[in-house]
Design a protein around this motif. Structure first.
Motif: not given
Length: 134
Positions: A11-37
């Protein structure tokens, strides 16, 4: 020999870092998930909020007494200062190509890798796990 023979990550942060994953979360899971993280890690509320700790690291049905034991350890750990700027400068992803693969991996094509992810992981998505394994 000091040569690296293999690596295992869970369950490791991918090589590209948290940024691209956070951007995906914003699109797929919404801002509340990003805020919770963000509040969980930046504001260290995962160490003080039992529901957030369950969502991040355990399951909604995990025994409250066990979660409380772990949260106390999180609180102790969160008192340690981590110089993120220093860590970020040393991360392998700083030398990753546009494909997200770090140069040190390309230089060691026979490097054995074991990459594990969790189906219901709140923090690392399936694309992040796949990127780490590529």
């Amino acid at each position: 020999s000091n040569k690296l023979n293999g690596i295992a990550v869970l369950c490791s942060v991918p090589p590209s870092g948290n940024g691209p994953m956070t951007a995906r979360f914003t699109k797929t899971r919404g801002g509340k998930t990003v805020w919770d993280i963000t509040r969980g890690f930046v504001l260290k509320q995962a160490a003080t909020d039992p529901d957030l700790a369950k969502r991040f690291f355990f399951s909604e049905t995990m025994d409250d007494s066990y979660v409380e034991q772990c949260r106390k350890k999180f609180q102790t750990d969160s008192k340690t200062f981590l110089d993120l700027a220093s860590v970020i400068r040393r991360l392998p992803n700083r030398v990753a190509g546009s494909d997200g693969v770090a140069a040190w991996v390309k230089e060691n094509p026979s490097l054995r890798r074991l990459v594990l992810g969790a189906k219901s992981d709140f923090l690392v998505d399936e694309m992040g796990v796949a990127e780490t394994g590529s």
